[in-house]
Design an enzyme around this catalytic site. Sequence first.
Site, PDB file in Angstrom:
ATOM      1  N   HIS A 195     -84.079  64.332  19.613  1.00 28.96           N
ATOM      2  CA  HIS A 195     -84.712  63.834  21.148  1.00 28.96           C
ATOM      3  C   HIS A 195     -86.485  63.469  20.938  1.00 28.96           C
ATOM      4  CE1 HIS A 195     -85.423  64.621  25.385  1.00 28.96           C
ATOM      5  NE2 HIS A 195     -86.698  64.903  24.876  1.00 28.96           N
ATOM      6  N   GLU A 196     -86.932  64.575  20.021  1.00 27.25           N
ATOM      7  CA  GLU A 196     -88.357  64.371  19.809  1.00 27.25           C
ATOM      8  C   GLU A 196     -88.793  63.095  19.135  1.00 27.25           C
ATOM      9  OE1 GLU A 196     -90.115  65.886  21.631  1.00 27.25           O
ATOM     10  OE2 GLU A 196     -88.797  67.649  22.343  1.00 27.25           O
TER      11      GLU A 196
ATOM     12  N   HIS B 208     -88.937  59.930  21.019  1.00 28.81           N
ATOM     13  CA  HIS B 208     -90.310  59.665  21.786  1.00 28.81           C
ATOM     14  C   HIS B 208     -91.092  58.817  21.065  1.00 28.81           C
ATOM     15  CE1 HIS B 208     -89.407  61.914  25.530  1.00 28.81           C
ATOM     16  NE2 HIS B 208     -89.514  62.992  24.505  1.00 28.81           N
TER      17      HIS B 208
END
Length: 632
Positions: free
Chosen positions: A427-428, A431
């Site tokens: 998820h990170e 980004h």
Amino acid sequence: MHGLLLAAGLLSLPLRVLAHPQPSTSLTSQGVDLNAYRMADRSSYMSSDEMKLEQPSISSLSGGNYVETATEVVKRMMPGVTFRMVDDHYVGESGISHVYFRQTMHGMDIDNSDFNVNIGKDGKVLSFGNSFYTNPTPDKAPVEKRDFSDPMKALHGARKALNLPINADKATIKSMNEHEVMFMGTSGALSDPQGKLCYMAKEDGTLALTWRVETDMGDNWLLSYVDAKDTDKVHNVVDYVSHATYQVYPWPVPDPTEGKRAVLQNPWNLKASPFTWISDGKNNYSTTRGNNAIAQANFDGGSDYLNNYRPNNKNLKFEYPYAPNMSPPKSYIDASVTQLFYSANMVHDLYYMLGFTEKAGNFQVNNRNQGGKGGDFVILNAQDGSGTNNANFATPPDGQPGRMRVYIWTKAKPARDSSFEAGTVIHEYTHGLSNRLCGGPANSACLNGMESGGMGEGWGDFFATAIRLKPNDNRNANYVHGEWVNNSPRGNRMFPYSTSLQTNPLVYTSCNKYNEVHAIGTVWCSILYEVLWNLIDKHGKNDGPTPVFENGVPKDGKYLAMKLVLDGMAIQPCKPTFVQARNAILDADMNLTKGANKCELWKAFAKRGLGTGAKYDPKNRTGSKAVPKECQ
């Protein structure tokens, strides 16, 4: 001194720091709601189908090189407007050329006015996005009138409005060029704050002259647009932080409850990482450092990562003990750093194969003369001491390192280390992917609106969920995000990701009642989850760790969905809406497969209310379950 006291060019374009699987909308520890300062989503996007109907002369443009064609599009669509080409254009792995422009006024940027043009493989215009300012403009340059405040006042204004713990009592100003300055001698930020005089298109349709004050506070990396006359007023804020052998939980094991650790030998993909994970082509390492990433403990939450502890083994055996019941977390820091290093490199290699390469702005020290700017591996901080129950990723423009911080989660006993939840790391890292692709590698401020920021969260969940699919899964499989670190079967999202409207009732118009990016992101990922399963049902599912391509197209539905979503990020405009991102995915499929999946995509979008009649209004979105006639 001529003109202005000012600081460092394109380098000062903001970085996006995205924090999260755990929802947080406040400036860390300062009690300031950054949602109140988000930019409005004001872009338009003309898809390939719309352009053929509404702008046939643009659609048929070709000849010359792709940069010349793209420049001609901007000139024709925006006659009389001054602009500059941002130096980050490239030809993507799918054959689409991406060119980015920034509007200027009196020699200064209008910092949130962008134009992106996508040129197809045939040399013709595929689509374009536009957020140029078209209302009345000032007659004279502010430099001529000296109609702005001292930049030091702007720094104090940002500090006051956002409650930033920066001490600038003894600060001095260093001029970098006519419009940019650096604030020397401050304390409290991780690096010297910077200021840039620029315009800002406001939500009310007027233009404001601002000082863009850049402050890296660690868990927040901020671009604060302070009014150049009234420095007590902050118009908008962009936050960049959004947030050998290896003994690890191998992909796709999502967390310690669903699999066992294994010793993997040389797990890298040499196409994506030709120097392996522990070399940058010039230096070979016996620690968790290489061309793509550098991983270490960061117990105190500081910024001196190079001198922090990381495991080292001259025999390259990164094999360290770990069990979920071990405590305290420091007792297994070697295993934590190794797991984080492994997961981040796996993401790098997969995204590289899907199109996030050097010229697209990926994270590498050595770009091997393949385009883009090097010198920007991802800094991976395990057991970061600056917080708990969260994670974040800072995405500066291409050429500056990304930074991921993962924390200890205290919702279970013993506490849990989020390095061991793959979904958090994926998820990170996503980004970084979305912020580098959307608007171009040199612009990391394109996903700071409420809806666009929500999509940033949704993309992170989507890739994390797609990667963790199990071999026996079918479209009835439901997935929860963040259940292990949260110590909760509900995870940290409102609903599981599911193709059942009973299990997950979210639709496009659900966004009307949400004013928080994680909630909006859950809606976006719910829509993309429908896309994922429609394509898997048509093309099957490859359960291996990497896609198999045929003529540049993934042969299975899982990786095809990921590829189309990734390509759509690069095609869509800066600060996109759901409708524009939907159209960009459809255009990505038109380019990649000649529209072979048009109906599968439309049916997925329409099921969740993003059909042909869907319309964006920030407070009153219109839903639609309609699909094109040929798909009925």
